[in-house]
Scaffold this motif. Structure first.
Motif, PDB file in Angstrom:
ATOM      1  N   HIS A   1       0.841  -1.197   0.000  1.00 20.85           N
ATOM      2  CA  HIS A   1       0.000   0.000   0.000  1.00 20.85           C
ATOM      3  C   HIS A   1       0.877   1.249   0.000  1.00 20.85           C
ATOM      4  O   HIS A   1       1.850   1.344   0.750  1.00 20.85           O
ATOM      5  CB  HIS A   1      -0.924  -0.006   1.216  1.00 20.85           C
ATOM      6  N   ASN A   2       0.524   2.204  -0.843  1.00 22.74           N
ATOM      7  CA  ASN A   2       1.301   3.439  -0.971  1.00 22.74           C
ATOM      8  C   ASN A   2       0.344   4.610  -1.122  1.00 22.74           C
ATOM      9  O   ASN A   2      -0.040   4.976  -2.232  1.00 22.74           O
ATOM     10  CB  ASN A   2       2.252   3.353  -2.165  1.00 22.74           C
ATOM     11  N   GLY A   3      -0.057   5.182   0.018  1.00 23.49           N
ATOM     12  CA  GLY A   3      -1.005   6.283  -0.022  1.00 23.49           C
ATOM     13  C   GLY A   3      -2.363   5.818  -0.517  1.00 23.49           C
ATOM     14  O   GLY A   3      -2.911   4.827  -0.030  1.00 23.49           O
ATOM     15  N   GLU A   4      -2.877   6.493  -1.532  1.00 30.83           N
ATOM     16  CA  GLU A   4      -4.192   6.153  -2.056  1.00 30.83           C
ATOM     17  C   GLU A   4      -4.140   5.001  -3.055  1.00 30.83           C
ATOM     18  O   GLU A   4      -5.181   4.467  -3.443  1.00 30.83           O
ATOM     19  CB  GLU A   4      -4.816   7.385  -2.733  1.00 30.83           C
ATOM     20  N   SER A   5      -2.950   4.621  -3.494  1.00 29.12           N
ATOM     21  CA  SER A   5      -2.803   3.565  -4.481  1.00 29.12           C
ATOM     22  C   SER A   5      -2.149   2.340  -3.857  1.00 29.12           C
ATOM     23  O   SER A   5      -1.471   2.436  -2.832  1.00 29.12           O
ATOM     24  CB  SER A   5      -1.964   4.070  -5.659  1.00 29.12           C
ATOM     25  N   THR A   6      -2.357   1.186  -4.472  1.00 29.48           N
ATOM     26  CA  THR A   6      -1.749  -0.068  -4.015  1.00 29.48           C
ATOM     27  C   THR A   6      -0.956  -0.670  -5.170  1.00 29.48           C
ATOM     28  O   THR A   6      -1.435  -0.729  -6.306  1.00 29.48           O
ATOM     29  CB  THR A   6      -2.808  -1.071  -3.543  1.00 29.48           C
ATOM     30  N   ARG A   7       0.252  -1.110  -4.854  1.00 35.42           N
ATOM     31  CA  ARG A   7       1.101  -1.736  -5.864  1.00 35.42           C
ATOM     32  C   ARG A   7       1.006  -3.248  -5.730  1.00 35.42           C
ATOM     33  O   ARG A   7       1.080  -3.786  -4.626  1.00 35.42           O
ATOM     34  CB  ARG A   7       2.545  -1.273  -5.696  1.00 35.42           C
ATOM     35  N   TYR A   8       0.845  -3.923  -6.872  1.00 31.17           N
ATOM     36  CA  TYR A   8       0.719  -5.373  -6.898  1.00 31.17           C
ATOM     37  C   TYR A   8       1.804  -5.978  -7.788  1.00 31.17           C
ATOM     38  O   TYR A   8       2.153  -5.413  -8.830  1.00 31.17           O
ATOM     39  CB  TYR A   8      -0.650  -5.795  -7.441  1.00 31.17           C
ATOM     40  N   GLY A   9       2.313  -7.117  -7.365  1.00 27.11           N
ATOM     41  CA  GLY A   9       3.173  -7.933  -8.206  1.00 27.11           C
ATOM     42  C   GLY A   9       2.475  -9.249  -8.486  1.00 27.11           C
ATOM     43  O   GLY A   9       1.882  -9.846  -7.568  1.00 27.11           O
ATOM     44  N   VAL A  10       2.484  -9.689  -9.732  1.00 27.03           N
ATOM     45  CA  VAL A  10       1.795 -10.930 -10.094  1.00 27.03           C
ATOM     46  C   VAL A  10       2.725 -11.821 -10.907  1.00 27.03           C
ATOM     47  O   VAL A  10       3.631 -11.339 -11.604  1.00 27.03           O
ATOM     48  CB  VAL A  10       0.497 -10.658 -10.892  1.00 27.03           C
ATOM     49  N   LEU A  11       2.494 -13.130 -10.811  1.00 26.24           N
ATOM     50  CA  LEU A  11       3.153 -14.115 -11.652  1.00 26.24           C
ATOM     51  C   LEU A  11       2.141 -14.675 -12.637  1.00 26.24           C
ATOM     52  O   LEU A  11       0.993 -14.975 -12.256  1.00 26.24           O
ATOM     53  CB  LEU A  11       3.723 -15.254 -10.794  1.00 26.24           C
ATOM     54  N   TYR A  12       2.552 -14.806 -13.888  1.00 26.08           N
ATOM     55  CA  TYR A  12       1.648 -15.332 -14.907  1.00 26.08           C
ATOM     56  C   TYR A  12       1.290 -16.791 -14.599  1.00 26.08           C
ATOM     57  O   TYR A  12       2.149 -17.593 -14.237  1.00 26.08           O
ATOM     58  CB  TYR A  12       2.283 -15.293 -16.293  1.00 26.08           C
ATOM     59  N   ILE A  13       0.024 -17.124 -14.768  1.00 28.61           N
ATOM     60  CA  ILE A  13      -0.400 -18.521 -14.805  1.00 28.61           C
ATOM     61  C   ILE A  13      -0.386 -18.988 -16.258  1.00 28.61           C
ATOM     62  O   ILE A  13       0.192 -20.008 -16.602  1.00 28.61           O
ATOM     63  CB  ILE A  13      -1.807 -18.688 -14.187  1.00 28.61           C
ATOM     64  N   ASP A  14      -1.019 -18.219 -17.093  1.00 35.99           N
ATOM     65  CA  ASP A  14      -0.923 -18.440 -18.533  1.00 35.99           C
ATOM     66  C   ASP A  14      -1.117 -17.098 -19.225  1.00 35.99           C
ATOM     67  O   ASP A  14      -1.804 -16.213 -18.709  1.00 35.99           O
ATOM     68  CB  ASP A  14      -1.968 -19.460 -19.027  1.00 35.99           C
ATOM     69  N   ILE A  15      -0.493 -16.933 -20.361  1.00 31.80           N
ATOM     70  CA  ILE A  15      -0.609 -15.688 -21.120  1.00 31.80           C
ATOM     71  C   ILE A  15      -0.421 -16.016 -22.600  1.00 31.80           C
ATOM     72  O   ILE A  15       0.447 -16.816 -22.959  1.00 31.80           O
ATOM     73  CB  ILE A  15       0.411 -14.637 -20.641  1.00 31.80           C
ATOM     74  N   ASN A  16      -1.270 -15.446 -23.427  1.00 34.82           N
ATOM     75  CA  ASN A  16      -1.261 -15.778 -24.845  1.00 34.82           C
ATOM     76  C   ASN A  16      -1.371 -14.520 -25.706  1.00 34.82           C
ATOM     77  O   ASN A  16      -2.301 -13.740 -25.533  1.00 34.82           O
ATOM     78  CB  ASN A  16      -2.424 -16.724 -25.173  1.00 34.82           C
ATOM     79  N   PRO A  17      -0.388 -14.294 -26.585  1.00 37.70           N
ATOM     80  CA  PRO A  17       0.840 -15.079 -26.726  1.00 37.70           C
ATOM     81  C   PRO A  17       1.790 -14.766 -25.579  1.00 37.70           C
ATOM     82  O   PRO A  17       1.651 -13.742 -24.924  1.00 37.70           O
ATOM     83  CB  PRO A  17       1.410 -14.594 -28.061  1.00 37.70           C
ATOM     84  N   SER A  18       2.764 -15.623 -25.353  1.00 36.21           N
ATOM     85  CA  SER A  18       3.757 -15.363 -24.324  1.00 36.21           C
ATOM     86  C   SER A  18       4.676 -14.244 -24.790  1.00 36.21           C
ATOM     87  O   SER A  18       4.752 -13.932 -25.986  1.00 36.21           O
ATOM     88  CB  SER A  18       4.577 -16.623 -24.035  1.00 36.21           C
ATOM     89  N   LEU A  19       5.387 -13.621 -23.853  1.00 32.06           N
ATOM     90  CA  LEU A  19       6.337 -12.572 -24.238  1.00 32.06           C
ATOM     91  C   LEU A  19       7.456 -13.131 -25.108  1.00 32.06           C
ATOM     92  O   LEU A  19       7.975 -12.448 -25.991  1.00 32.06           O
ATOM     93  CB  LEU A  19       6.909 -11.899 -22.993  1.00 32.06           C
ATOM     94  N   GLU A  20       7.824 -14.399 -24.857  1.00 29.98           N
ATOM     95  CA  GLU A  20       8.830 -15.025 -25.712  1.00 29.98           C
ATOM     96  C   GLU A  20       8.350 -15.094 -27.155  1.00 29.98           C
ATOM     97  O   GLU A  20       9.088 -14.807 -28.099  1.00 29.98           O
ATOM     98  CB  GLU A  20       9.175 -16.428 -25.208  1.00 29.98           C
ATOM     99  N   GLU A  21       7.067 -15.462 -27.330  1.00 27.69           N
ATOM    100  CA  GLU A  21       6.501 -15.526 -28.680  1.00 27.69           C
ATOM    101  C   GLU A  21       6.367 -14.131 -29.278  1.00 27.69           C
ATOM    102  O   GLU A  21       6.606 -13.924 -30.475  1.00 27.69           O
ATOM    103  CB  GLU A  21       5.132 -16.211 -28.632  1.00 27.69           C
ATOM    104  N   LEU A  22       5.994 -13.161 -28.431  1.00 26.18           N
ATOM    105  CA  LEU A  22       5.800 -11.796 -28.908  1.00 26.18           C
ATOM    106  C   LEU A  22       7.083 -11.217 -29.487  1.00 26.18           C
ATOM    107  O   LEU A  22       7.057 -10.473 -30.464  1.00 26.18           O
ATOM    108  CB  LEU A  22       5.300 -10.916 -27.761  1.00 26.18           C
ATOM    109  N   PHE A  23       8.226 -11.578 -28.880  1.00 26.86           N
ATOM    110  CA  PHE A  23       9.494 -11.012 -29.310  1.00 26.86           C
ATOM    111  C   PHE A  23      10.350 -12.006 -30.091  1.00 26.86           C
ATOM    112  O   PHE A  23      11.553 -11.823 -30.218  1.00 26.86           O
ATOM    113  CB  PHE A  23      10.266 -10.485 -28.098  1.00 26.86           C
ATOM    114  N   SER A  24       9.727 -13.034 -30.621  1.00 29.33           N
ATOM    115  CA  SER A  24      10.470 -13.973 -31.456  1.00 29.33           C
ATOM    116  C   SER A  24      10.749 -13.335 -32.812  1.00 29.33           C
ATOM    117  O   SER A  24      10.094 -12.358 -33.222  1.00 29.33           O
ATOM    118  CB  SER A  24       9.669 -15.260 -31.648  1.00 29.33           C
TER     119      SER A  24
END
Length: 242
Positions: free
Chosen positions: A80-103
């Protein structure tokens, strides 16, 4: 889980993020969030609206330029940072993957150029500057790039010079660029639309904190596109199309 987010961060141009919590039925809607950073395994964002908990699953939509990535993730960090909250997330699945996006199969020359320019802009803009000063530096860079591209394209189409308004205009000499990218000189039509003058144009911070563009003859442009339209209109006048 936070240790898994120690992988290398990526600097992506025009990253946009929308997130919604899972398990709340179809009534929940995506919330636009502010990107913090992104990697091949996860990302961080902030939001004053979302109320998420550790290990909660979320659905995501990511825009990287014109490409859209969709998928799900799990919350691994909440701060929590003042009026906003910062979140960190780990992908479960993502399509396309970043590896595919930058292939190599996916990348184009234009995309690589955009990413390279974004990396340089991030590198040279001093992080110790205020947010307003950082935005001013970015506006200066965008102004420089936009006018440089306009000049290059118009010269490609029209050659070295044009005959207009009983004058011969050497196209290259109509433009001038500050070495520090803080200003440009361009031809702009006068208010009466009868003549064309060379004007120095630069971004500045307005009293409300917003960035606008101003010429040395005190013409004000609310944003970059308004200025570029005026530049285009000027060449329509020079070419006798107004």
């Amino acid at each position: 889980m936070e240790n898994r987010r120690n992988d290398k961060r990526l600097l992506l141009p025009d990253l946009q993020i929308r997130v919604k919590a899972q398990g709340r039925g179809d009534t929940s809607s995506y919330v636009v969030c502010t990107p913090v950073d992104i990697s091949f395994n996860g990302l961080a964002f902030s939001s004053p609206e979302l109320k998420l908990e550790l290990l909660q699953k979320v659905d995501m939509e990511l825009w990287v330029g014109k490409r859209v990535l969709t998928g799900s993730a799990v919350v691994c960090h909440v701060a929590h940072n003042g009026e906003s909250t910062r979140y960190g997330v780990l992908y479960i699945d993502i399509n396309p993957s970043l590896e595919e996006l930058f292939s190599l199969d996916s990348l184009s020359s234009a995309q690589v150029k955009e990413i390279a320019e974004n990396l340089v802009d991030r590198l040279v803009i001093d992080k110790d500057l205020s947010t307003e000063q950082q935005q001013l530096k970015k506006a200066q860079s965008l102004l420089f790039d936009a006018v440089d591209a306009f000049k290059t394209r118009i010269c490609q189409h029209l050659g070295d010079s044009i005959e207009a308004q009983d004058n011969t205009y050497q196209l290259a000499s109509l433009f001038e660029f500050a070495t520090d990218k803080s200003w440009v000189v361009v031809p702009l039509k006068t208010a009466a639309h009868s003549t064309v003058n060379r004007c120095k144009v630069a971004p500045e911070i307005a009293s409300n904190g917003q960035i606008h563009f101003i010429s040395d003859d005190n013409r004000l442009f609310a944003n970059l596109m308004e200025f570029m339209q005026e530049l285009s209109d000027t060449f329509e006048l020079l070419l006798g199309r107004q």
